[in-house]
Scaffold this active site. Structure first.
Site, PDB file in Angstrom:
ATOM      1  N   LYS A 126       0.863  -1.187   0.000  1.00 17.38           N
ATOM      2  CA  LYS A 126       0.000   0.000   0.000  1.00 17.38           C
ATOM      3  C   LYS A 126       0.891   1.226   0.000  1.00 17.38           C
ATOM      4  CE  LYS A 126      -4.473   0.758   0.195  1.00 17.38           C
ATOM      5  NZ  LYS A 126      -5.628  -0.102  -0.094  1.00 17.38           N
ATOM      6  N   ASP A 166      -7.063   4.362  -4.264  1.00 17.80           N
ATOM      7  CA  ASP A 166      -7.697   4.242  -2.950  1.00 17.80           C
ATOM      8  C   ASP A 166      -8.312   5.626  -2.721  1.00 17.80           C
ATOM      9  OD1 ASP A 166      -7.672   2.185  -0.515  1.00 17.80           O
ATOM     10  OD2 ASP A 166      -7.456   4.145   0.386  1.00 17.80           O
TER      11      ASP A 166
END
Ligand code: GLU
Length: 446
Positions: A126, A166
């Site tokens: 991430k 995201d």
């Protein structure tokens, strides 16, 4: 928590001070692993959990950029390459002022188990930045993305690490990031990013996948009780990509979605959210949610205090952000008769709220299972890129549906096997963990 896990947990906290969201994500997984310690002690040999909690690589970098007035700004960029046992690191980029290492690590840690659950060959990672995109012009967003990629490009690749979107990173940002990657590397490497535009290597259904998948998971849970979504009143939080397509799918199944929200407040529409208007306000104009109520008129209202969780409904879909649904709000939902909670966002429900739902026999789906449709469809995008092919909407949606059914099945089966029927949190954590642990053991001391 199993006594053997407590010292490992304490060491993780000591090694990562101040990263409360990361600690919370680790605790949630550790709470589920007690029965695994008892049944498969071999799996926990060679410090497997200590290794899983330590990212393989953490990259932090400076992102300088200029605004439209020529003023220089500095942001911090992150990419945490957490675990590559199952495939290249895979996971989104978040641009939001709240981003710091602890947020990126919680998201990356969750991503390991989520990606494992999908059954696709993807590891966990991430990234993101504390950059605040709100109120920024297209040109400012582009310059920021170009500067961000000017460092990130050396760390990623189709076989290494494949970022996507995201919060704060959607199709526009992926476009600017891809353009800069291509320019620096002189490679048309489609598989280096997912969430691309349809004309240049993107996949149909990727845009819809997280929201659709969350509702598909809720449908599967309801099926176990012989029920469905038709005629239900649904409470959705958020108004970004996940929320919008959760609304779309829920309404296509005959449910009525009553709410949507952003950081300024929420809208309550007793006639059901008008999806075209919501898309116009949030996707096209990137305006405040109050605009929805203003333009819809009639019985739609904008409410700036309280939260969507004050509104009665039998299904709650938290699709905004971490820790947006706490114990007090869970009690309110329970008093109002909630039967199903499926997390479209990552870790939106606090530990206390999860316990309350589970104790009340609510069907509760953790994000790493319910929202895995997004990253699973990213993996389908990678497949299409690798074979230089593009699939139809129907075929891709069918693949997504099969994947969501598969995840539901594996979570439910594992929960049964370990004597916790209906506990999707335990089912997801145990299933996700075992596959990663086995792969790591097979690959030596990594
Ligand atoms: N950010 C999304 C998630 O939390 C998607 C990641 C991806 O498509 O790689 O799963």
């Amino acid at each position: 928590m199993h006594e053997n896990l407590i010292p490992i947990r304490q060491a993780v906290i000591a090694r990562n001070p101040g990263e409360s969201e990361f600690h919370q994500a680790v605790d949630e997984v550790f709470e589920s692993l007690g029965p695994v310690v008892a049944r498969h002690p071999d799996l926990l040999e060679s410090a497997i959990l200590e290794r899983i909690c330590e990212p393989e690589r953490q990259i932090i970098f400076r992102v300088p950029w200029t605004d439209d007035n020529g003023q220089v700004h500095i942001n911090r960029g992150f990419r945490v390459e957490f675990n590559s046992a199952l495939g290249p690191y895979k996971g989104g980029l978040r641009f939001h002022p709240s981003v710091y290492l602890g947020i990126v690590k919680f998201l990356g840690f969750e991503q390991i188990f989520k990606n494992s659950l999908t059954g696709m060959p993807i590891g966990g990672g991430k990234g993101g930045s504390d950059f605040d995109p709100s109120g920024r012009s297209d040109a400012e967003i582009m310059r920021f993305c170009q500067s961000f990629m000017t460092e990130l490009y050396r760390h990623i690749g189709e076989y290494t690490d494949v970022p996507a979107g995201d919060i704060g990173v959607g199709g526009r940002e992926i476009g600017y990031l891809f353009g800069q990657y291509k320019r620096i590397t002189n490679r048309y490497e489609s598989g280096v990013l997912t969430g691309k535009g349809l004309a240049w290597g993107g996949s149909l259904v990727r845009t819809e996948a997280t929201g659709y998948g969350t509702v598909m998971f809720a449908e599967e849970m309801l099926k176990t009780r012989g029920q469905d979504m038709d005629g239900r009143e649904i409470i959705v939080s958020g108004s970004g990509n996940v929320a919008i397509y959760a609304v779309e799918r829920a309404q296509s199944l005959g449910a009525k979605v009553l709410t949507a929200s952003d950081s300024s407040g929420y809208v309550m529409d007793p006639d059901g959210i008008d999806l075209d208007l919501l898309k116009q306000v949030k996707e096209v104009e990137r305006a405040r949610i109050s605009q929805y109520a203003e333009r819809k008129g009639g019985r739609a209202r904008f409410i700036s205090d309280g939260s969507v969780w004050d509104v009665p409904g039998s299904v709650a879909l938290p699709c905004a952000t971490q820790n947006e649904l706490n114990g007090r709000q869970a009690k309110k939902l329970l008093a109002n008769g909630v039967e199903v909670v499926a997390e479209g966002a990552n870790m939106p429900t606090t530990a206390e709220a999860i316990r309350l739902f589970q104790d009340a026999d609510v069907l509760f789906a953790p994000g790493k299972a319910a929202n895995a449709g997004g990253v699973a469809t990213s993996a389908l995008e990678m497949q299409q890129n690798a074979s230089r092919d593009s699939w139809t909407f129907d075929y891709t949606q069918q693949r997504l549906q099969e994947i969501m059914r598969g995840i539901h099945h594996r979570c439910a089966e594992t929960a049964d096997e370990y004597g916790m029927p209906g506990n999707y949190v335990a089912g997801a954590n145990i299933t996700g963990f075992i596959k990663v642990a086995r792969a790591m053991s097979a690959q030596g001391l990594i």
